[in-house]
Design an enzyme around this catalytic site. Structure first.
Site, PDB file in Angstrom:
ATOM      1  CB  CYS A 110      -0.805  -0.118   1.063  1.00  0.00           C
ATOM      2  SG  CYS A 110      -1.867  -1.380   1.129  1.00  0.00           S
ATOM      3  CG  HIS A 247      -3.112   2.945   2.764  1.00  0.00           C
ATOM      4  ND1 HIS A 247      -3.680   2.559   1.576  1.00  0.00           N
ATOM      5  CD2 HIS A 247      -3.030   1.735   3.399  1.00  0.00           C
ATOM      6  CE1 HIS A 247      -3.905   1.370   1.671  1.00  0.00           C
ATOM      7  NE2 HIS A 247      -3.593   0.829   2.789  1.00  0.00           N
ATOM      8  CG  ASN A 277      -6.384  -1.196   1.771  1.00  0.00           C
ATOM      9  OD1 ASN A 277      -5.853  -0.781   0.755  1.00  0.00           O
ATOM     10  ND2 ASN A 277      -5.929  -1.845   2.744  1.00  0.00           N
TER      11      ASN A 277
HETATM   12  O1  UT7 Z   1      -3.493  -1.443   3.836  1.00  0.00           O
HETATM   13  C1  UT7 Z   1      -2.702  -2.550   4.507  1.00  0.00           C
HETATM   14  C2  UT7 Z   1      -3.722  -3.752   4.917  1.00  0.00           C
HETATM   15  N1  UT7 Z   1      -4.729  -3.434   5.749  1.00  0.00           N
HETATM   16  C3  UT7 Z   1      -4.795  -4.226   6.819  1.00  0.00           C
HETATM   17  O2  UT7 Z   1      -4.142  -4.893   7.170  1.00  0.00           O
HETATM   18  C4  UT7 Z   1      -5.877  -3.585   7.855  1.00  0.00           C
HETATM   19  C5  UT7 Z   1      -5.414  -3.626   9.181  1.00  0.00           C
HETATM   20  N2  UT7 Z   1      -6.181  -4.272  10.162  1.00  0.00           N
HETATM   21  C6  UT7 Z   1      -7.651  -3.798  10.306  1.00  0.00           C
HETATM   22  O3  UT7 Z   1      -7.914  -3.201   9.543  1.00  0.00           O
HETATM   23  C7  UT7 Z   1      -8.441  -4.316  11.247  1.00  0.00           C
HETATM   24  O4  UT7 Z   1      -7.541  -5.343  12.270  1.00  0.00           O
HETATM   25  C8  UT7 Z   1      -9.333  -5.533  10.727  1.00  0.00           C
HETATM   26  C9  UT7 Z   1     -10.582  -4.641  10.199  1.00  0.00           C
HETATM   27  C10 UT7 Z   1      -8.997  -6.467   9.832  1.00  0.00           C
HETATM   28  C11 UT7 Z   1     -10.128  -6.324  11.795  1.00  0.00           C
HETATM   29  O5  UT7 Z   1     -10.676  -5.516  12.887  1.00  0.00           O
HETATM   30  P1  UT7 Z   1     -10.483  -5.672  14.233  1.00  0.00           P
HETATM   31  O6  UT7 Z   1     -11.105  -4.897  15.356  1.00  0.00           O
HETATM   32  O7  UT7 Z   1      -8.936  -5.857  14.650  1.00  0.00           O
HETATM   33  O8  UT7 Z   1     -11.205  -7.404  14.689  1.00  0.00           O
HETATM   34  P2  UT7 Z   1     -10.530  -8.570  15.123  1.00  0.00           P
HETATM   35  O9  UT7 Z   1      -9.681  -9.040  14.050  1.00  0.00           O
HETATM   36  O10 UT7 Z   1      -9.757  -8.339  16.667  1.00  0.00           O
HETATM   37  O11 UT7 Z   1     -11.888  -9.463  15.469  1.00  0.00           O
HETATM   38  C12 UT7 Z   1     -12.780  -9.256  16.223  1.00  0.00           C
HETATM   39  C13 UT7 Z   1     -13.824 -10.310  16.063  1.00  0.00           C
HETATM   40  C14 UT7 Z   1     -13.409 -11.815  15.994  1.00  0.00           C
HETATM   41  O12 UT7 Z   1     -14.367 -12.644  16.680  1.00  0.00           O
HETATM   42  P3  UT7 Z   1     -13.951 -13.064  18.149  1.00  0.00           P
HETATM   43  O13 UT7 Z   1     -12.424 -13.573  17.958  1.00  0.00           O
HETATM   44  O14 UT7 Z   1     -13.929 -11.593  19.098  1.00  0.00           O
HETATM   45  O15 UT7 Z   1     -15.162 -14.003  18.504  1.00  0.00           O
HETATM   46  C15 UT7 Z   1     -13.420 -11.980  14.647  1.00  0.00           C
HETATM   47  O16 UT7 Z   1     -13.354 -13.408  14.236  1.00  0.00           O
HETATM   48  O17 UT7 Z   1     -14.668  -9.942  14.643  1.00  0.00           O
HETATM   49  C16 UT7 Z   1     -14.670 -11.302  14.072  1.00  0.00           C
HETATM   50  N3  UT7 Z   1     -14.696 -10.941  12.766  1.00  0.00           N
HETATM   51  C17 UT7 Z   1     -15.570 -10.640  12.058  1.00  0.00           C
HETATM   52  N4  UT7 Z   1     -16.943 -10.478  12.226  1.00  0.00           N
HETATM   53  C18 UT7 Z   1     -17.832 -10.336  11.366  1.00  0.00           C
HETATM   54  C19 UT7 Z   1     -13.315 -10.763  11.729  1.00  0.00           C
HETATM   55  N5  UT7 Z   1     -13.877 -10.498  10.567  1.00  0.00           N
HETATM   56  C20 UT7 Z   1     -15.204 -10.252  10.559  1.00  0.00           C
HETATM   57  C21 UT7 Z   1     -16.398 -10.074   9.799  1.00  0.00           C
HETATM   58  N6  UT7 Z   1     -17.412 -10.045   9.913  1.00  0.00           N
HETATM   59  N7  UT7 Z   1     -15.828  -9.681   8.544  1.00  0.00           N
END
Ligand code: UT7
Length: 360
Positions: A110, A247, A277
């Site tokens: 990115c 970004h 993204n």
């Molecule tokens: O530009 C470079 C690439 N971009 C990135 O790498 C993005 C950087 N990271 C992020 O934007 C965020 O970390 C995410 C949007 C990917 C995830 O958000 P988060 O607040 O960090 O969520 P999490 O990974 O901590 O997940 C929280 C919960 C989990 O469930 P449990 O374990 O708490 O029961 C996940 O399994 O949300 C669940 N989850 C979802 N639920 C519904 C993960 N993805 C989804 C989904 N829909 N699409």
């Protein structure tokens, strides 16, 4: 001699995949995606990224008021090139009718556009080139695993481009900072592409290894540090910045960066709500839309900041020139699209479901 942005353009494919459609085949919800990321919809391309790049570049060259083939270097930032030998930049060059310019791909995730802009600045300042086209373009949806809700909801396709020219008005790239920390690199990695022979692959071709929390943890400090370094190299402070074009990964990341810099939220441009993204394309796409929305005035000081696979981080400070209107429009358009976004995604989804059902 400054490296001034004189042209800008974007190309987004027409097929829109909204969160409401994601809900129909994935265990997710519009509410979760919108709250955690800010994203409402993304585009799915029906054409290769070379075509997206060509249209964006043609529009940027028209905006600069020069012919499509009139440049002496083309830098294509992408992590999803349609081909690797020869590089995709040379295919864009061919499509634009140019022969003889330098053409190179650069893959820093990115951060690709900011790296490309900094490289264009160096090439112009050193007198190697005088008109450089910098493109950020991605078709990442072709390598997503649509059964993986943590990553598939995030990305979209698109392209943005700028024309950078030598100028002596005081406008141009005032300072830049580029970095990469490879230690957390596996938190965002697509292994087994490139030179791995098909029979030796350990995984499906859709093997995106992704730890969103880990990337998030590095993203905010990385973008803030890069911004402060680029500002210091420009002799400016954050208070001097008129518009931040970050970004477009996640609204929560953008807001956290804005708070930590700090910069007034009214000076932060976002469009990730409509595109998700788009990796290397996100900043030139957002910059073009900021100009279209009248958010850039002559002489404004802009800050670009990004992070991405690597993990890379980068920032650049740009003083805008006198012109914020296009000199001309390009007649270039994508080939028509006859399929819906869901129809474009369906074949990969079917293959991936079968792959996982077979325990692979
Ligand atoms: O530009 C470079 C690439 N971009 C990135 O790498 C993005 C950087 N990271 C992020 O934007 C965020 O970390 C995410 C949007 C990917 C995830 O958000 P988060 O607040 O960090 O969520 P999490 O990974 O901590 O997940 C929280 C919960 C989990 O469930 P449990 O374990 O708490 O029961 C996940 O399994 O949300 C669940 N989850 C979802 N639920 C519904 C993960 N993805 C989804 C989904 N829909 N699409």
């Amino acid at each position: 001699m400054g490296a001034v942005i004189t042209g800008w353009g974007k190309c987004v494919p027409p097929a829109v995949l909204g969160n409401d459609v994601l809900e129909t085949f994935m265990d997710t919800s519009d509410e979760w995606v919108a709250t955690r990321t800010g994203i409402r919809e993304r585009r799915i391309s029906h054409v290769g990224m070379v075509e997206l790049s060509t249209v964006a570049a043609a529009r940027a060259l028209a905006a600069a008021g020069v012919a499509e083939d009139d440049f002496d270097c083309l830098i294509l930032a992408t992590a999803s090139a349609d081909l690797h030998i020869p590089n995709a930049a040379s295919r864009v060059q061919l499509a634009l009718g140019n022969r003889g310019a330098a053409a190179l791909d650069t893959n820093v995730g990115c951060c690709g556009f900011v790296y490309g802009l900094a490289m264009a600045n160096g090439l112009i300042e050193s007198g190697v080139h005088s008109r450089v086209v910098v493109i950020g373009a991605e078709r990442l949806t072709t390598i997503l695993d649509w059964t993986q809700r943590d990553s598939a909801i995030l990305f979209g396709d698109g392209a943005g481009a700028v024309v950078v020219e030598a100028g002596s008005s005081g406008a141009g790239v005032l300072g830049a900072f580029l970095a990469c920390d490879p230690v957390p690199g596996e938190s965002l990695m697509v292994a087994d592409l490139g030179n791995t022979p098909a029979h030796q692959r350990r995984s499906s071709p859709y093997n995106l290894s992704f730890d969103g929390r880990e990337v998030f943890r590095h993203a905010v400090p990385g973008m803030v540090k890069a911004s402060h370094q680029a500002l210091a190299r420009s002799g400016l402070s954050i208070a001097d910045i008129d518009l931040l074009v970050p970004h477009q990964a996640n609204l929560r990341i953008v807001e956290a960066v804005g708070k930590k810099l700090p910069i007034d939220s009214a000076k932060v441009f976002t469009n990730l709500q409509r595109y998700g993204n788009t990796s290397a394309a996100s900043i030139p796409l957002a910059l073009t839309e900021a100009l279209e929305a009248g958010r850039v005035a002559p002489g404004d000081r802009l800050l670009f900041t990004a992070f991405g696979a690597g993990l890379t981080s980068a920032a650049a400070v740009v003083r805008w020139g006198e012109r914020t209107e296009r000199v001309a429009d390009s007649g270039r358009e994508l080939h028509p699209c006859t399929l819906s976004a869901m129809e474009l995604v369906a074949p990969a989804l079917k293959f991936q479901r079968q792959w996982h059902q077979n325990g692979q």
